[in-house]
Design a protein around this motif. Sequence first.
Motif, PDB file in Angstrom:
ATOM      1  N   ALA A  16      -5.004  -9.710  -7.195  1.00 56.44           N
ATOM      2  CA  ALA A  16      -3.876  -8.785  -7.048  1.00 56.44           C
ATOM      3  C   ALA A  16      -4.354  -7.403  -6.650  1.00 56.44           C
ATOM      4  O   ALA A  16      -3.735  -6.738  -5.810  1.00 56.44           O
ATOM      5  N   ALA A  17      -5.458  -6.945  -7.223  1.00 55.69           N
ATOM      6  CA  ALA A  17      -5.977  -5.610  -6.891  1.00 55.69           C
ATOM      7  C   ALA A  17      -6.413  -5.541  -5.441  1.00 55.69           C
ATOM      8  O   ALA A  17      -6.230  -4.517  -4.776  1.00 55.69           O
ATOM      9  N   SER A  18      -6.979  -6.625  -4.915  1.00 57.49           N
ATOM     10  CA  SER A  18      -7.448  -6.578  -3.534  1.00 57.49           C
ATOM     11  C   SER A  18      -6.297  -6.608  -2.537  1.00 57.49           C
ATOM     12  O   SER A  18      -6.466  -6.219  -1.387  1.00 57.49           O
ATOM     13  N   HIS A  19      -5.130  -7.077  -2.964  1.00 57.21           N
ATOM     14  CA  HIS A  19      -3.971  -7.143  -2.073  1.00 57.21           C
ATOM     15  C   HIS A  19      -2.940  -6.058  -2.374  1.00 57.21           C
ATOM     16  O   HIS A  19      -1.849  -6.068  -1.826  1.00 57.21           O
ATOM     17  N   ALA A  20      -3.286  -5.138  -3.245  1.00 60.04           N
ATOM     18  CA  ALA A  20      -2.350  -4.084  -3.625  1.00 60.04           C
ATOM     19  C   ALA A  20      -2.066  -3.167  -2.446  1.00 60.04           C
ATOM     20  O   ALA A  20      -2.895  -3.004  -1.552  1.00 60.04           O
ATOM     21  N   THR A  21      -0.897  -2.571  -2.461  1.00 58.98           N
ATOM     22  CA  THR A  21      -0.534  -1.588  -1.452  1.00 58.98           C
ATOM     23  C   THR A  21      -0.886  -0.203  -1.990  1.00 58.98           C
ATOM     24  O   THR A  21      -0.652   0.096  -3.157  1.00 58.98           O
ATOM     25  N   TRP A  22      -1.443   0.619  -1.125  1.00 57.87           N
ATOM     26  CA  TRP A  22      -1.852   1.973  -1.470  1.00 57.87           C
ATOM     27  C   TRP A  22      -1.085   2.963  -0.621  1.00 57.87           C
ATOM     28  O   TRP A  22      -0.508   2.597   0.392  1.00 57.87           O
ATOM     29  N   ALA A  68       2.060   7.520   4.260  1.00 54.70           N
ATOM     30  CA  ALA A  68       1.635   6.215   4.779  1.00 54.70           C
ATOM     31  C   ALA A  68       1.412   5.258   3.620  1.00 54.70           C
ATOM     32  O   ALA A  68       1.125   5.677   2.501  1.00 54.70           O
ATOM     33  N   GLU A  69       1.552   3.962   3.906  1.00 53.50           N
ATOM     34  CA  GLU A  69       1.272   2.905   2.939  1.00 53.50           C
ATOM     35  C   GLU A  69       0.499   1.806   3.637  1.00 53.50           C
ATOM     36  O   GLU A  69       0.723   1.538   4.813  1.00 53.50           O
ATOM     37  N   GLY A  70      -0.405   1.173   2.880  1.00 54.71           N
ATOM     38  CA  GLY A  70      -1.168   0.071   3.439  1.00 54.71           C
ATOM     39  C   GLY A  70      -2.398  -0.225   2.613  1.00 54.71           C
ATOM     40  O   GLY A  70      -2.473   0.148   1.441  1.00 54.71           O
ATOM     41  N   PRO A  71      -3.387  -0.873   3.226  1.00 56.70           N
ATOM     42  CA  PRO A  71      -4.618  -1.212   2.507  1.00 56.70           C
ATOM     43  C   PRO A  71      -5.379   0.049   2.081  1.00 56.70           C
ATOM     44  O   PRO A  71      -5.313   1.086   2.755  1.00 56.70           O
ATOM     45  N   ARG A  72      -6.094  -0.060   0.987  1.00 57.25           N
ATOM     46  CA  ARG A  72      -6.805   1.105   0.444  1.00 57.25           C
ATOM     47  C   ARG A  72      -7.742   1.742   1.456  1.00 57.25           C
ATOM     48  O   ARG A  72      -7.788   2.963   1.590  1.00 57.25           O
ATOM     49  N   GLU A  73      -8.502   0.936   2.181  1.00 59.07           N
ATOM     50  CA  GLU A  73      -9.468   1.478   3.138  1.00 59.07           C
ATOM     51  C   GLU A  73      -8.780   2.317   4.211  1.00 59.07           C
ATOM     52  O   GLU A  73      -9.279   3.373   4.610  1.00 59.07           O
ATOM     53  N   THR A  74      -7.627   1.866   4.669  1.00 57.15           N
ATOM     54  CA  THR A  74      -6.875   2.609   5.679  1.00 57.15           C
ATOM     55  C   THR A  74      -6.354   3.918   5.105  1.00 57.15           C
ATOM     56  O   THR A  74      -6.420   4.965   5.749  1.00 57.15           O
ATOM     57  N   MET A  75      -5.845   3.865   3.865  1.00 53.68           N
ATOM     58  CA  MET A  75      -5.326   5.080   3.238  1.00 53.68           C
ATOM     59  C   MET A  75      -6.455   6.083   2.983  1.00 53.68           C
ATOM     60  O   MET A  75      -6.263   7.288   3.142  1.00 53.68           O
ATOM     61  N   GLU A  76      -7.638   5.591   2.633  1.00 53.19           N
ATOM     62  CA  GLU A  76      -8.780   6.489   2.450  1.00 53.19           C
ATOM     63  C   GLU A  76      -9.166   7.156   3.764  1.00 53.19           C
ATOM     64  O   GLU A  76      -9.518   8.340   3.794  1.00 53.19           O
ATOM     65  N   ALA A  77      -9.079   6.419   4.862  1.00 56.16           N
ATOM     66  CA  ALA A  77      -9.357   7.002   6.183  1.00 56.16           C
ATOM     67  C   ALA A  77      -8.321   8.076   6.513  1.00 56.16           C
ATOM     68  O   ALA A  77      -8.660   9.133   7.064  1.00 56.16           O
ATOM     69  N   TRP A  88      -4.346  18.978   2.020  1.00 57.72           N
ATOM     70  CA  TRP A  88      -4.748  18.385   0.763  1.00 57.72           C
ATOM     71  C   TRP A  88      -4.055  17.042   0.644  1.00 57.72           C
ATOM     72  O   TRP A  88      -2.821  16.963   0.663  1.00 57.72           O
ATOM     73  N   ALA A  89      -4.832  15.949   0.511  1.00 62.33           N
ATOM     74  CA  ALA A  89      -4.254  14.606   0.433  1.00 62.33           C
ATOM     75  C   ALA A  89      -5.057  13.761  -0.544  1.00 62.33           C
ATOM     76  O   ALA A  89      -6.249  13.996  -0.749  1.00 62.33           O
ATOM     77  N   THR A  90      -4.370  12.764  -1.119  1.00 62.05           N
ATOM     78  CA  THR A  90      -5.006  11.835  -2.042  1.00 62.05           C
ATOM     79  C   THR A  90      -4.477  10.420  -1.786  1.00 62.05           C
ATOM     80  O   THR A  90      -3.485  10.242  -1.081  1.00 62.05           O
ATOM     81  N   VAL A  91      -5.150   9.435  -2.403  1.00 66.47           N
ATOM     82  CA  VAL A  91      -4.720   8.039  -2.342  1.00 66.47           C
ATOM     83  C   VAL A  91      -4.207   7.653  -3.720  1.00 66.47           C
ATOM     84  O   VAL A  91      -4.770   8.046  -4.734  1.00 66.47           O
ATOM     85  N   GLN A  92      -3.124   6.872  -3.737  1.00 62.38           N
ATOM     86  CA  GLN A  92      -2.625   6.329  -5.004  1.00 62.38           C
ATOM     87  C   GLN A  92      -2.099   4.918  -4.765  1.00 62.38           C
ATOM     88  O   GLN A  92      -1.738   4.568  -3.644  1.00 62.38           O
ATOM     89  N   ARG A  93      -2.100   4.114  -5.828  1.00 63.75           N
ATOM     90  CA  ARG A  93      -1.506   2.778  -5.739  1.00 63.75           C
ATOM     91  C   ARG A  93      -0.008   2.925  -5.560  1.00 63.75           C
ATOM     92  O   ARG A  93       0.608   3.790  -6.162  1.00 63.75           O
ATOM     93  N   ALA A  94       0.568   2.058  -4.761  1.00 72.60           N
ATOM     94  CA  ALA A  94       2.006   2.121  -4.501  1.00 72.60           C
ATOM     95  C   ALA A  94       2.823   1.856  -5.748  1.00 72.60           C
ATOM     96  O   ALA A  94       3.918   2.394  -5.896  1.00 72.60           O
TER      97      ALA A  94
END
Length: 96
Positions: A16-22, A68-77, A88-94
């Motif tokens: 579930a964590a690997s398929h989570a939306t960020w 934006a929403e999507g895979p963690r790696e994309t959101m980190e980019a 100023w931006a951060t990533v969070q789980r959806a």
Amino acid sequence: MSTAIPDLDEETRLAAASHATWQTVVWNDPVNLMSYVSHVFRTYFGYSREDADRLMLTVHNDGRAIVAEGPRETMEAHVRAMHEYGLWATVQRADA
């Protein structure tokens, strides 16, 4: 020699964590002009002027906006890119 097999709950949590939306969250700051923030949203994300302005106003009025929403790696980019633009931006789980 036996191999340890993870229990189903641990395996399910990992899957579930690997398929989570960020989400990429852009935060308000006292430095950047609203027009510049809107410009970044149009330039980087390809938002229309109306959508970019709506998101910029959400940042300004609410202190933050999910851009934006999507895979963690994309959101980190996306976060790295926003930092390069001086935002100023951060990533969070959806589901957070």
